[in-house]
Every structure is written in structure tokens, then in C-alpha cells.
Write a protein that holds these residues in place. Structure first.
Motif, mmCIF file in Angstrom:
data_model
loop_
_atom_site.group_PDB
_atom_site.id
_atom_site.type_symbol
_atom_site.label_atom_id
_atom_site.label_comp_id
_atom_site.label_asym_id
_atom_site.label_seq_id
_atom_site.Cartn_x
_atom_site.Cartn_y
_atom_site.Cartn_z
ATOM 1 N N PHE A 176 0.881 -1.641 0.342
ATOM 2 C CA PHE A 176 -0.149 -0.217 0.179
ATOM 3 C C PHE A 176 1.237 0.826 0.043
ATOM 4 C CE2 PHE A 176 0.781 -0.763 3.839
ATOM 5 C CZ PHE A 176 1.554 -0.328 5.012
ATOM 6 N N ARG A 177 0.339 2.104 -0.472
ATOM 7 C CA ARG A 177 0.839 3.709 -0.459
ATOM 8 C C ARG A 177 0.443 4.334 1.191
ATOM 9 N NH1 ARG A 177 -0.774 7.373 -2.721
ATOM 10 N NH2 ARG A 177 -2.462 7.097 -3.283
ATOM 11 N N PHE A 178 1.769 4.870 1.222
ATOM 12 C CA PHE A 178 1.411 5.572 2.937
ATOM 13 C C PHE A 178 0.490 6.115 2.644
ATOM 14 C CE2 PHE A 178 1.855 9.015 6.072
ATOM 15 C CZ PHE A 178 1.797 8.129 7.298
ATOM 16 N N GLU A 179 0.464 7.495 1.563
ATOM 17 C CA GLU A 179 -0.811 8.595 1.713
ATOM 18 C C GLU A 179 -2.687 7.906 2.196
ATOM 19 O OE1 GLU A 179 -0.773 11.561 1.750
ATOM 20 O OE2 GLU A 179 1.235 11.303 2.899
ATOM 21 N N GLU A 180 -2.521 6.160 1.623
ATOM 22 C CA GLU A 180 -3.619 6.086 1.722
ATOM 23 C C GLU A 180 -4.233 5.348 2.873
ATOM 24 O OE1 GLU A 180 -4.248 2.858 -1.021
ATOM 25 O OE2 GLU A 180 -3.215 3.371 -2.794
ATOM 26 N N LEU A 181 -3.069 4.660 3.817
ATOM 27 C CA LEU A 181 -3.141 4.534 5.385
ATOM 28 C C LEU A 181 -3.129 5.617 5.879
ATOM 29 C CD1 LEU A 181 -3.175 2.749 7.439
ATOM 30 C CD2 LEU A 181 -0.784 2.982 7.448
ATOM 31 N N LEU A 182 -2.719 6.552 5.712
ATOM 32 C CA LEU A 182 -2.428 8.021 6.400
ATOM 33 C C LEU A 182 -4.159 8.942 6.307
ATOM 34 C CD1 LEU A 182 -1.012 10.734 8.447
ATOM 35 C CD2 LEU A 182 -0.602 11.209 6.087
ATOM 36 N N ALA A 183 -4.983 8.439 5.188
ATOM 37 C CA ALA A 183 -6.212 8.909 4.980
ATOM 38 C C ALA A 183 -7.319 8.209 5.291
ATOM 39 C CB ALA A 183 -6.377 8.886 3.723
ATOM 40 N N ARG A 184 -7.286 7.122 5.955
ATOM 41 C CA ARG A 184 -7.589 5.985 6.987
ATOM 42 C C ARG A 184 -7.375 6.146 7.918
ATOM 43 N NH1 ARG A 184 -9.289 1.403 3.549
ATOM 44 N NH2 ARG A 184 -8.508 1.607 1.138
ATOM 45 N N VAL A 185 -6.473 6.196 8.665
ATOM 46 C CA VAL A 185 -6.048 6.959 10.177
ATOM 47 C C VAL A 185 -6.377 8.246 10.655
ATOM 48 C CG1 VAL A 185 -4.121 7.411 11.680
ATOM 49 C CG2 VAL A 185 -3.825 5.323 10.353
ATOM 50 N N ARG A 186 -6.582 9.174 9.874
ATOM 51 C CA ARG A 186 -6.921 10.326 9.790
ATOM 52 C C ARG A 186 -8.750 10.207 10.289
ATOM 53 N NH1 ARG A 186 -3.305 13.685 6.639
ATOM 54 N NH2 ARG A 186 -1.822 14.774 8.201
ATOM 55 N N ARG B 286 -10.324 7.788 10.857
ATOM 56 C CA ARG B 286 -11.178 6.925 12.113
ATOM 57 C C ARG B 286 -10.461 7.840 13.044
ATOM 58 N NH1 ARG B 286 -14.342 4.037 9.759
ATOM 59 N NH2 ARG B 286 -13.536 2.896 7.581
ATOM 60 N N LEU B 287 -10.245 8.468 13.147
ATOM 61 C CA LEU B 287 -9.875 9.586 14.081
ATOM 62 C C LEU B 287 -10.553 10.943 14.257
ATOM 63 C CD1 LEU B 287 -5.721 9.083 15.073
ATOM 64 C CD2 LEU B 287 -7.262 8.213 16.842
ATOM 65 N N ARG B 288 -11.193 11.305 13.558
ATOM 66 C CA ARG B 288 -11.595 12.714 13.069
ATOM 67 C C ARG B 288 -12.719 12.446 13.896
ATOM 68 N NH1 ARG B 288 -13.549 13.651 7.296
ATOM 69 N NH2 ARG B 288 -11.142 13.056 6.866
ATOM 70 N N GLY B 289 -13.381 12.093 15.108
ATOM 71 C CA GLY B 289 -14.419 12.211 15.515
ATOM 72 C C GLY B 289 -13.834 13.534 16.828
ATOM 73 N N ASP B 290 -12.922 13.266 16.963
ATOM 74 C CA ASP B 290 -12.360 14.329 18.328
ATOM 75 C C ASP B 290 -11.458 15.214 17.510
ATOM 76 O OD1 ASP B 290 -10.239 12.971 20.408
ATOM 77 O OD2 ASP B 290 -10.107 12.469 17.889
ATOM 78 N N ARG B 291 -11.515 15.727 16.316
ATOM 79 C CA ARG B 291 -10.295 16.053 15.537
ATOM 80 C C ARG B 291 -11.574 17.561 14.464
ATOM 81 N NH1 ARG B 291 -5.076 14.649 14.047
ATOM 82 N NH2 ARG B 291 -5.016 15.233 12.338
ATOM 83 N N ALA B 292 -10.609 18.727 13.911
ATOM 84 C CA ALA B 292 -10.484 19.398 13.263
ATOM 85 C C ALA B 292 -11.143 18.412 11.868
ATOM 86 C CB ALA B 292 -9.917 20.400 12.682
ATOM 87 N N PRO B 293 -12.348 18.955 10.910
ATOM 88 C CA PRO B 293 -12.734 18.175 9.628
ATOM 89 C C PRO B 293 -10.569 18.260 8.563
ATOM 90 C CG PRO B 293 -14.089 19.113 10.244
ATOM 91 C CD PRO B 293 -13.236 19.683 11.384
#
Length: 220
Positions: A105-115, A117-124
Motif C-alpha cells: 500500500f501507499r502511505f498516503e492511503e493509510l494516513l487517510a484511513r487513520v485520519r 478513524r480519528l476524526r471524531g475529536d479532530r478538526a475536519p
């Protein structure tokens, strides 16, 4: 406050690839090389998300996931698997995984999925990135310079996205190679230099500065 991500991966090359990328994007990281260590670290608390390889050597990822959910751990889990079978994917999601990535996989794809899943308490996440007169629309994959639409290939767009997400920062060739082409790409390749050249011709020669021995920087 930075999120803390546990990387449960026994292949050191892949673990290092993920760890460097997450740290470069502001995350705190901790690594585990087997299932037992993963369980210990997560159950101690303080982990916001787990990147979990299904092929861990002692306790496989399915069992780790089942035990974590059985213990009431609610932290999101993004599963990594070398298996591309639908059955394994369904089993992981039914076992409590929040998302999955198939290797390679490409890192940017993983980063997007991590962000995500953590978006509930982060700015959009922004949908449009802008630096100087360059803008990228991440939804439509459209690029503009001075209000004029330009054509970028998929790789050029990903490279431009890396620069626009880190304006004014020096990005090493290895960092760009990992983010755009993935961890399986030849580290001795000059592909980054070639594509930076392509990008300069499309967004402006003075936008990206070369720092010899260090990498490239998008001038903010």
C-alpha cells in the motif's frame, strides 16, 4: 494534543515505513513486533488507534483483535493484511476492525484511513489545499495554478499533495518516495527527481527549491 498510534507489525521495514510517515504527520507512535506485546501495550491504555498486521508471529491479528474487543477496548483498529481474500477481510471487519489495507500500500492511503478513524475529536480534513497560487481539490482531484486548471497525472497529484500539506518544510527524497510510490520501490531510483521536474514545469519553476543532500521544499 497528538494522537498516539500503536503499530503492530513484525516486518521491521514496513513498521519503520509507517512509523516515519506517521511521525512526519504529527502522530506519536509506539511499535510492537508480536501479538503478546500488542495486547500488553493497548491494555495499558493511552493508545488512540492500532495499525494491526494480521500475520503476527505468535498470536495472529484475528485473535489479538478478538481479545481487545472482548476486553472492551474501543480504540479504532486499521488492519493490514497480505491476504486479499474477501473472506479474511470480512472476518477482520466482523471481528471488530474499523478498516483494512491490503499490502502493498501507499502511505498516503493509510494516513487517510487513520485520519478518518480519528476524526471524531479532530478538526475536519481540508478538501482543498492552497499554497501561493496553487490549489488542489482532494475530492475532484483537480489542480489549479493562478485560477487556471492544469492536468496532473496521478503520481504528480500525490507529489503535489505532499508538498502542499507541508509548505516550507524540507521533504527528503526517501520521504517522498515512500509517500507517493510505496515501501516496495527501489530507494536508489531517481524517480522523485524526475517527477519534481515534471511538477515544476506545471506549477512554476520557482515554487519548489532543491536543497542539496537534504531534499525539496515548497516555498510558502
Amino acid at each position: 494534543m497528538a494522537h498516539r498510534v500503536l503499530i503492530a507489525e513484525d516486518e521491521s521495514r514496513i513498521a519503520s515505513f509507517i512509523e516515519k510517515g506517521l511521525r512526519a504527520n504529527g502522530f506519536l507512535t509506539v511499535c510492537a513486533r508480536d501479538g503478546a506485546s500488542t495486547l500488553d501495550l493497548v491494555l495499558q491504555g493511552g493508545i488512540d488507534l492500532v495499525v494491526l498486521d494480521l500475520g503476527l508471529p505468535d498470536i495472529d491479528g484475528f485473535s489479538v483483535l478478538r481479545r481487545l474487543r472482548g476486553a472492551g477496548v474501543a480504540a479504532p483498529v486499521v488492519v493490514l493484511t497480505a491476504r486479499d481474500g474477501v473472506r479474511d477481510t470480512v472476518a477482520a471487519l466482523e471481528g471488530g476492525a474499523d478498516d483494512y489495507m491490503t499490502k502493498p500500500f501507499r502511505f498516503e492511503e493509510l494516513l487517510a484511513r487513520v485520519r478518518l478513524r480519528l476524526r471524531g475529536d479532530r478538526a475536519p480534513e481540508p478538501t482543498v489545499l492552497r499554497v501561493r497560487d496553487v490549489s488542489l481539490d482532494l475530492r475532484t482531484r483537480q489542480a489549479q495554478v493562478g485560477g487556471r486548471t492544469i492536468d496532473l497525472t496521478a503520481r504528480e497529484f500525490l507529489l503535489a499533495e505532499m508538498f502542499l500539506r507541508h509548505p516550507g518544510q524540507v521533504l527528503a527524497r526517501e520521504q517522498l518516495l515512500s509517500a507517493v510510490w510505496g515501501y516496495d520501490y527501489d530507494p536508489g531510483s531517481n524517480i522523485v527527481d524526475v517527477y519534481v521536474g515534471y511538477l515544476r514545469r506545471k506549477i512554476g519553476a520557482g515554487c519548489i527549491t532543491t536543497l542539496r543532500g537534504m531534499g525539496y521544499r515548497l516555498e510558502a
